[in-house]
Design a protein around this motif. Structure first.
Motif, PDB file in Angstrom:
ATOM      1  N   THR A   1      15.376  30.311 -15.032  1.00 50.53           N
ATOM      2  CA  THR A   1      16.780  30.198 -15.142  1.00 50.53           C
ATOM      3  C   THR A   1      16.973  30.531 -16.685  1.00 50.53           C
ATOM      4  O   THR A   1      16.263  30.187 -17.424  1.00 50.53           O
ATOM      5  CB  THR A   1      17.385  29.278 -14.373  1.00 50.53           C
ATOM      6  OG1 THR A   1      18.588  29.192 -14.868  1.00 50.53           O
ATOM      7  CG2 THR A   1      16.793  27.924 -14.682  1.00 50.53           C
ATOM      8  N   SER A   2      18.329  31.126 -16.956  1.00 50.71           N
ATOM      9  CA  SER A   2      18.483  30.973 -18.285  1.00 50.71           C
ATOM     10  C   SER A   2      18.788  29.717 -19.103  1.00 50.71           C
ATOM     11  O   SER A   2      19.345  29.564 -20.124  1.00 50.71           O
ATOM     12  CB  SER A   2      19.616  31.997 -18.807  1.00 50.71           C
ATOM     13  OG  SER A   2      20.685  31.797 -17.962  1.00 50.71           O
ATOM     14  N   GLU A   3      18.879  28.801 -18.141  1.00 53.76           N
ATOM     15  CA  GLU A   3      19.009  27.263 -18.544  1.00 53.76           C
ATOM     16  C   GLU A   3      18.105  27.108 -19.706  1.00 53.76           C
ATOM     17  O   GLU A   3      18.170  26.563 -20.631  1.00 53.76           O
ATOM     18  CB  GLU A   3      18.566  26.323 -17.481  1.00 53.76           C
ATOM     19  CG  GLU A   3      18.455  25.085 -18.081  1.00 53.76           C
ATOM     20  CD  GLU A   3      17.962  23.887 -16.982  1.00 53.76           C
ATOM     21  OE1 GLU A   3      17.284  22.904 -17.535  1.00 53.76           O
ATOM     22  OE2 GLU A   3      17.721  24.610 -15.836  1.00 53.76           O
TER      23      GLU A   3
ATOM     24  N   CYS B   1      15.750  36.117 -13.059  1.00 53.20           N
ATOM     25  CA  CYS B   1      15.128  34.819 -12.918  1.00 53.20           C
ATOM     26  C   CYS B   1      13.951  35.166 -12.144  1.00 53.20           C
ATOM     27  O   CYS B   1      13.731  35.725 -11.069  1.00 53.20           O
ATOM     28  CB  CYS B   1      15.923  33.576 -12.192  1.00 53.20           C
ATOM     29  SG  CYS B   1      17.620  33.555 -13.075  1.00 53.20           S
TER      30      CYS B   1
ATOM     31  N   ARG C   1      10.361  32.647  -9.843  1.00 49.14           N
ATOM     32  CA  ARG C   1       9.973  31.551  -9.471  1.00 49.14           C
ATOM     33  C   ARG C   1       8.980  31.633  -8.440  1.00 49.14           C
ATOM     34  O   ARG C   1       8.953  32.720  -7.749  1.00 49.14           O
ATOM     35  CB  ARG C   1      10.964  30.602  -8.854  1.00 49.14           C
ATOM     36  CG  ARG C   1      12.098  29.867 -10.075  1.00 49.14           C
ATOM     37  CD  ARG C   1      13.080  29.231  -9.343  1.00 49.14           C
ATOM     38  NE  ARG C   1      14.131  28.586 -10.004  1.00 49.14           N
ATOM     39  CZ  ARG C   1      15.108  28.077  -9.849  1.00 49.14           C
ATOM     40  NH1 ARG C   1      15.366  27.835  -8.425  1.00 49.14           N
ATOM     41  NH2 ARG C   1      16.306  27.685 -10.686  1.00 49.14           N
TER      42      ARG C   1
ATOM     43  N   LYS D   1      20.889  35.484 -11.466  1.00 48.40           N
ATOM     44  CA  LYS D   1      21.673  34.123 -11.474  1.00 48.40           C
ATOM     45  C   LYS D   1      22.646  34.392 -12.738  1.00 48.40           C
ATOM     46  O   LYS D   1      22.223  34.791 -13.747  1.00 48.40           O
ATOM     47  CB  LYS D   1      20.710  33.010 -11.628  1.00 48.40           C
ATOM     48  CG  LYS D   1      21.776  31.874 -11.139  1.00 48.40           C
ATOM     49  CD  LYS D   1      20.872  30.584 -10.451  1.00 48.40           C
ATOM     50  CE  LYS D   1      19.942  30.026 -11.568  1.00 48.40           C
ATOM     51  NZ  LYS D   1      19.979  28.550 -11.741  1.00 48.40           N
TER      52      LYS D   1
ATOM     53  N   GLU E   1      24.463  31.700 -15.291  1.00 49.56           N
ATOM     54  CA  GLU E   1      23.946  30.352 -15.588  1.00 49.56           C
ATOM     55  C   GLU E   1      24.979  29.920 -16.455  1.00 49.56           C
ATOM     56  O   GLU E   1      25.678  30.621 -17.120  1.00 49.56           O
ATOM     57  CB  GLU E   1      22.721  30.349 -16.068  1.00 49.56           C
ATOM     58  CG  GLU E   1      22.374  28.791 -16.506  1.00 49.56           C
ATOM     59  CD  GLU E   1      21.717  28.057 -14.966  1.00 49.56           C
ATOM     60  OE1 GLU E   1      21.541  26.945 -15.247  1.00 49.56           O
ATOM     61  OE2 GLU E   1      21.703  28.881 -14.153  1.00 49.56           O
TER      62      GLU E   1
ATOM     63  N   SER F   1      24.602  26.622  -5.632  1.00 44.72           N
ATOM     64  CA  SER F   1      24.846  26.075  -7.189  1.00 44.72           C
ATOM     65  C   SER F   1      24.389  24.789  -7.228  1.00 44.72           C
ATOM     66  O   SER F   1      24.705  23.990  -6.160  1.00 44.72           O
ATOM     67  CB  SER F   1      26.081  26.259  -7.528  1.00 44.72           C
ATOM     68  OG  SER F   1      26.426  25.908  -8.793  1.00 44.72           O
TER      69      SER F   1
ATOM     70  N   SER G   1      24.405  26.483 -12.020  1.00 50.62           N
ATOM     71  CA  SER G   1      24.525  27.817 -11.588  1.00 50.62           C
ATOM     72  C   SER G   1      26.061  28.487 -11.243  1.00 50.62           C
ATOM     73  O   SER G   1      26.712  27.574 -10.585  1.00 50.62           O
ATOM     74  CB  SER G   1      23.886  27.770 -10.243  1.00 50.62           C
ATOM     75  OG  SER G   1      22.627  27.401 -10.083  1.00 50.62           O
TER      76      SER G   1
ATOM     77  N   ALA H   1      24.391  31.731  -8.236  1.00 51.13           N
ATOM     78  CA  ALA H   1      23.096  32.340  -7.738  1.00 51.13           C
ATOM     79  C   ALA H   1      23.844  33.901  -7.057  1.00 51.13           C
ATOM     80  O   ALA H   1      24.422  33.766  -6.148  1.00 51.13           O
ATOM     81  CB  ALA H   1      22.329  31.666  -6.822  1.00 51.13           C
TER      82      ALA H   1
END
Length: 430
Positions: A231-233, A260, A262, A283, A285, A351, A385, A388
């Motif tokens: 995620t761009s977190e 993203c 995973r 997503k 973010e 989210s 989120s 998403a």
């Protein structure tokens, strides 16, 4: 990352907080390692002092002509030099062990997080929207007449394997419209700064945002060492790594729409039908970097930003606060928003909005300079989120489905769809 000083001061409280997560006590092991590390550092410093004293005496012995004393002192200097090098290496190894141990311990839950073992113990805190009523059995997204031909899992499997999808035609455009609607709302109304970030990052970025070392199997790594972001977190949060921000510049609010990735390790057999759980997804973010005193309020603000998107889309949802046993590794408090999916007759997560406190900031040394002076302090980091995109597409399609296989689309998407508001049963926009 945890503050070793806090563990030294209140080891029982530290273990009690971990016990709320269902984790075993670790303070005694940590403190034993810390004590050994500090003892080795102290021994190295003492040996260094002895080496320095002997070095000063060597010159005096040589000047006095005392050859025996000169040779003894010179040998002592060499001996102490070797001792110092050995002890410093041992202290460095113990420090690395301590850092690695601390990096694998989950964040401590906030006091208001409910205790519990798993998702069944999460507590509902809000609910919005009337559940749609159908005079037919509602279908899952991939079985809706107007959707099926444009949601191609077979071709995606031929190209990439399981848990991938190719969206085509009108459905691909609706997916794109949803992402654009989210970004525009965050930028134009919620005060977030849009970013276009890389999707390949270094080890340091994954480590700083608590994805490494414990959860490497959950992500993909390229052959030359880069990681594909989950995620761009990761990119947004790590953008302040090593920085000392000015207090008036807080909060720093950011958003990004990215791919993203995973691996979904450990999720074998879960949600294999449709596009609910994919290896590659999109997503939008939200990330906030805040003053510690403002982080709780900022989490509520971010939560409302995400909830508001679903309300504008007309998707019923409920909001839950995660219990200690269901909360993510780096979070100290998390709210999940779960959208209603008629095809599954269930609420499903769309989210998560989490505050990590200073847990990530310590790992990446992100601080701010207090306006009234004093030493720099660690910032607090939050992520959520917003939303998403693929799961939002599922929710919009399932809630808007009609008996003839068409889908009535949310009015807020019309500007992004050329004014059209219906996905026909033939898969075209009208």
């Amino acid at each position: 990352m945890h503050d070793i000083r806090a563990i030294r001061d209140t080891p029982d409280a530290f273990d009690a907080a971990l016990a709320r997560r269902g984790d075993a006590p670790v303070s005694s092991d940590i403190l034993a390692l810390d004590e050994a590390r500090r003892a080795k550092i102290s021994a190295a410093e003492n040996a260094q002092a002895e080496q320095n004293r002997a070095s000063k005496q060597v010159g005096a012995a040589k000047a006095s002509g005392d050859d025996a004393e000169f040779e003894r002192l010179r040998a002592l200097v060499g001996e102490k030099k070797a001792e110092v090098a050995t002890m410093q290496a041992e202290a460095k190894e113990l420090d690395a062990q301590l850092t690695d141990t601390l990096a694998r311990i989950a964040n401590l839950p906030a006091g208001d997080v409910p205790d519990g073992a798993d998702e069944n113990d999460n507590v509902e805190v809000a609910r919005w929207g009337d559940l749609p009523e159908f005079d037919f059995a509602p279908k899952e997204h991939f079985d809706i007449g107007g959707v099926a031909a444009s949601m191609d899992f077979e071709t995606a499997a031929k190209v990439s394997g399981a848990r991938f999808v190719m969206l085509k035609g009108a459905v691909a455009r609706i997916h794109r419209a949803l992402a654009q609607f989210m970004i525009d709302t965050h930028v134009d109304e919620n005060g977030l700064i849009e970013h276009q970030t890389p999707v390949l990052v270094r080890d340091e970025a994954m480590y700083g945002t608590d994805k490494l070392p414990k959860f490497g199997d959950d992500s993909y790594q390229t052959t030359n060492g880069w990681w594909l972001i989950p995620t761009s977190e990761v990119t947004l949060t790590y953008s302040v790594a090593g920085d000392v921000l000015e207090e008036p510049d807080l909060p720093r609010r950011m958003t990004a729409h990215t791919l993203c990735f995973r691996s979904e390790a450990g999720s074998a057999g879960r949600d294999t039908a449709g596009m609910l759980r994919q290896h590659q997804f999109e997503k939008v973010e939200m990330v906030s970097i805040t003053h510690p005193d403002a982080s709780d309020a900022e989490q509520k603000r971010m939560l409302r930003c995400a909830e508001d998107l679903l309300e504008r889309l007309g998707v019923p949802y409920r909001t839950v606060i995660l219990c200690t046993g269901d909360m993510g590794f780096g979070a100290r408090r998390t709210y999940d928003i779960e959208a209603w999916l008629p095809g599954q007759n269930a609420y499903r997560e769309i989210s998560s909005v989490s505050t990590t406190g200073d847990f990530q900031a310590r790992r990446m040394n992100a601080r701010f300079k207090p306006a009234d002076g004093g030493k720099p302090r660690f910032v607090h980091t939050l992520n959520g989120s917003g939303l998403a995109v693929g799961r939002c597409l599922i929710a919009v399609l399932e809630n808007g489905q009609q008996a003839d296989g068409s889908v009535t689309l949310p009015a807020v998407l019309a500007p992004y769809l050329g004014g059209k508001t219906v996905l026909s049963s033939e898969g075209t926009l009208t």
